[in-house]
Design a protein around this motif. Sequence first.
Motif, mmCIF file in Angstrom:
data_model
loop_
_atom_site.group_PDB
_atom_site.id
_atom_site.type_symbol
_atom_site.label_atom_id
_atom_site.label_comp_id
_atom_site.label_asym_id
_atom_site.label_seq_id
_atom_site.Cartn_x
_atom_site.Cartn_y
_atom_site.Cartn_z
ATOM 1 N N ALA A 5 0.821 -1.209 0.000
ATOM 2 C CA ALA A 5 0.000 0.000 0.000
ATOM 3 C C ALA A 5 0.854 1.258 0.000
ATOM 4 C CB ALA A 5 -0.929 0.003 1.213
ATOM 5 N N ASP A 6 2.167 1.123 0.170
ATOM 6 C CA ASP A 6 3.073 2.270 0.233
ATOM 7 C C ASP A 6 3.453 2.691 -1.180
ATOM 8 O OD1 ASP A 6 5.003 4.135 0.645
ATOM 9 O OD2 ASP A 6 6.432 2.788 1.604
ATOM 10 N N PRO A 7 3.014 3.874 -1.645
ATOM 11 C CA PRO A 7 3.314 4.264 -3.032
ATOM 12 C C PRO A 7 4.802 4.422 -3.297
ATOM 13 C CG PRO A 7 2.319 6.086 -1.826
ATOM 14 C CD PRO A 7 2.192 4.878 -0.951
ATOM 15 N N THR A 8 5.560 4.850 -2.286
ATOM 16 C CA THR A 8 7.000 5.006 -2.478
ATOM 17 C C THR A 8 7.668 3.654 -2.730
ATOM 18 O OG1 THR A 8 6.986 6.947 -1.028
ATOM 19 C CG2 THR A 8 9.114 5.924 -1.466
ATOM 20 N N ALA A 9 7.296 2.659 -1.927
ATOM 21 C CA ALA A 9 7.863 1.319 -2.107
ATOM 22 C C ALA A 9 7.445 0.728 -3.448
ATOM 23 C CB ALA A 9 7.416 0.412 -0.963
ATOM 24 N N LEU A 10 6.190 0.946 -3.837
ATOM 25 C CA LEU A 10 5.721 0.438 -5.127
ATOM 26 C C LEU A 10 6.493 1.077 -6.274
ATOM 27 C CD1 LEU A 10 1.819 0.296 -4.770
ATOM 28 C CD2 LEU A 10 3.341 -1.620 -5.298
ATOM 29 N N ALA A 11 6.656 2.398 -6.196
ATOM 30 C CA ALA A 11 7.343 3.110 -7.271
ATOM 31 C C ALA A 11 8.802 2.677 -7.365
ATOM 32 C CB ALA A 11 7.242 4.616 -7.036
ATOM 33 N N ALA A 31 0.758 11.413 -4.948
ATOM 34 C CA ALA A 31 1.407 10.511 -3.989
ATOM 35 C C ALA A 31 2.501 11.235 -3.226
ATOM 36 C CB ALA A 31 1.974 9.296 -4.713
ATOM 37 N N ALA A 32 3.242 12.100 -3.907
ATOM 38 C CA ALA A 32 4.324 12.831 -3.245
ATOM 39 C C ALA A 32 3.788 13.875 -2.275
ATOM 40 C CB ALA A 32 5.212 13.497 -4.286
ATOM 41 N N GLN A 33 2.561 14.326 -2.496
ATOM 42 C CA GLN A 33 1.965 15.351 -1.638
ATOM 43 C C GLN A 33 1.063 14.774 -0.555
ATOM 44 O OE1 GLN A 33 0.038 18.271 -4.120
ATOM 45 N NE2 GLN A 33 1.926 18.834 -5.168
ATOM 46 N N GLY A 34 1.000 13.443 -0.492
ATOM 47 C CA GLY A 34 0.152 12.821 0.514
ATOM 48 C C GLY A 34 -1.331 12.931 0.212
ATOM 49 N N ARG A 35 -1.686 13.132 -1.065
ATOM 50 C CA ARG A 35 -3.085 13.309 -1.443
ATOM 51 C C ARG A 35 -3.590 12.145 -2.298
ATOM 52 N NH1 ARG A 35 -3.941 19.572 -3.205
ATOM 53 N NH2 ARG A 35 -6.103 18.856 -3.065
ATOM 54 N N ALA A 36 -2.808 11.093 -2.384
ATOM 55 C CA ALA A 36 -3.197 9.969 -3.231
ATOM 56 C C ALA A 36 -4.256 9.114 -2.546
ATOM 57 C CB ALA A 36 -1.978 9.113 -3.553
ATOM 58 N N THR A 37 -5.108 8.519 -3.345
ATOM 59 C CA THR A 37 -6.071 7.535 -2.862
ATOM 60 C C THR A 37 -5.495 6.144 -3.143
ATOM 61 O OG1 THR A 37 -7.253 7.297 -4.975
ATOM 62 C CG2 THR A 37 -7.912 9.130 -3.535
ATOM 63 N N PRO A 38 -6.092 5.092 -2.597
ATOM 64 C CA PRO A 38 -5.565 3.750 -2.849
ATOM 65 C C PRO A 38 -5.548 3.364 -4.327
ATOM 66 C CG PRO A 38 -7.013 3.710 -0.947
ATOM 67 C CD PRO A 38 -7.149 5.076 -1.557
ATOM 68 N N THR A 39 -6.356 4.026 -5.139
ATOM 69 C CA THR A 39 -6.404 3.694 -6.563
ATOM 70 C C THR A 39 -5.738 4.749 -7.447
ATOM 71 O OG1 THR A 39 -8.609 4.695 -6.736
ATOM 72 C CG2 THR A 39 -8.497 2.313 -6.306
ATOM 73 N N GLY A 63 -0.541 -4.339 -9.707
ATOM 74 C CA GLY A 63 -1.946 -3.939 -9.682
ATOM 75 C C GLY A 63 -2.186 -2.448 -9.679
ATOM 76 N N ARG A 64 -1.146 -1.633 -9.696
ATOM 77 C CA ARG A 64 -1.294 -0.175 -9.629
ATOM 78 C C ARG A 64 -0.864 0.452 -10.946
ATOM 79 N NH1 ARG A 64 -0.847 2.590 -4.592
ATOM 80 N NH2 ARG A 64 -1.500 4.755 -4.833
ATOM 81 N N LEU A 65 -1.683 1.332 -11.486
ATOM 82 C CA LEU A 65 -1.300 2.060 -12.690
ATOM 83 C C LEU A 65 -0.184 3.042 -12.365
ATOM 84 C CD1 LEU A 65 -4.566 2.991 -14.631
ATOM 85 C CD2 LEU A 65 -2.686 1.583 -15.443
ATOM 86 N N ALA A 66 0.725 3.184 -13.293
ATOM 87 C CA ALA A 66 1.815 4.144 -13.129
ATOM 88 C C ALA A 66 2.054 4.853 -14.447
ATOM 89 C CB ALA A 66 3.084 3.445 -12.661
ATOM 90 N N GLU A 67 2.181 6.172 -14.386
ATOM 91 C CA GLU A 67 2.571 6.959 -15.554
ATOM 92 C C GLU A 67 4.042 7.287 -15.397
ATOM 93 O OE1 GLU A 67 1.068 10.589 -18.391
ATOM 94 O OE2 GLU A 67 0.153 10.333 -16.418
ATOM 95 N N LEU A 68 4.825 6.860 -16.359
ATOM 96 C CA LEU A 68 6.266 7.015 -16.303
ATOM 97 C C LEU A 68 6.707 8.166 -17.202
ATOM 98 C CD1 LEU A 68 7.247 3.251 -16.595
ATOM 99 C CD2 LEU A 68 7.002 4.596 -14.499
ATOM 100 N N PHE A 69 7.467 9.070 -16.629
ATOM 101 C CA PHE A 69 8.062 10.176 -17.368
ATOM 102 C C PHE A 69 9.545 9.848 -17.488
ATOM 103 C CE2 PHE A 69 4.296 11.605 -15.308
ATOM 104 C CZ PHE A 69 3.709 12.541 -16.149
ATOM 105 N N LEU A 70 9.933 9.330 -18.646
ATOM 106 C CA LEU A 70 11.277 8.813 -18.859
ATOM 107 C C LEU A 70 12.102 9.858 -19.603
ATOM 108 C CD1 LEU A 70 10.099 5.274 -20.018
ATOM 109 C CD2 LEU A 70 10.805 5.948 -17.709
#
Length: 241
Positions: A5-11, A31-39, A63-70
């Motif tokens: 559930a930790d977005p930092t660990a997932l990322a 997620a970085a601002q502490g405003r993320a929801t579980p989805t 199971g989590r969507l991620a938008e990657l800025f590469l």
Amino acid sequence: MNDPADPTALALGLVTSRFPHALGATLGGSAAQGRATPTSDLDVAVLLPDSDTSRREVVRHDGRLAELFLHTLADLPGLFARDRARRRGTVLFLYDQGVPLMDPHGQVSRARAQARAVLAAGPPPLTPAEWERGRYYLTCFMDDLIDTQPADRYEQLALADSTLGESAHLLIAHHGAWTGIGKWLPRRLLSADPERGRALLDGHRAVAEQGDPAPLAAAAEQVLDLCGGPLREGYTQPWGG
């Protein structure tokens, strides 16, 4: 063991598994601002060697969507410049406000310093032609919103969206602040001008919930007054401009 559930660990797990050659990475967005929801999706900026290519990707990780800025190191200054030209600062804010995930060579820290310098300088001001075009469009949206019958709800709601959007961009530009799209538009708007921004947002809600365009039209007219007033007859725009 990482907390799923930790977005930092997932990322971080996403970056290390997909980009073992990454020079650094940062987690931005809600997620970085502490405003993320579980989805909420994860916004992750990844610095890559110049042998790779800059791009955006959307993936699913655990199971989590991620938008990657590469971004490659060589491309990053140009991407910062493009962000500034658009006045949105999407990539700039990723590095400025993001949570560093990995930075073995200090590349993320240097990118953050560069982003902060660009953000501190602010976006470029609107040109006279852009101000006139914005005033004209907002005047048209506002006039049509007032004239639209309550029974024409689809049109009324579409005009409310256009009136809010054009008002917000002009008001934010008036303050020399950074604009945004989607959920970031109201956030940037309230940051730039809490009082007038809230009047616009409350006016938009009045149209959506009560079918009453008057508060939004009044708030939009306040914005126009700041920018030189409504613009109707006398406006000229070359084709293609």
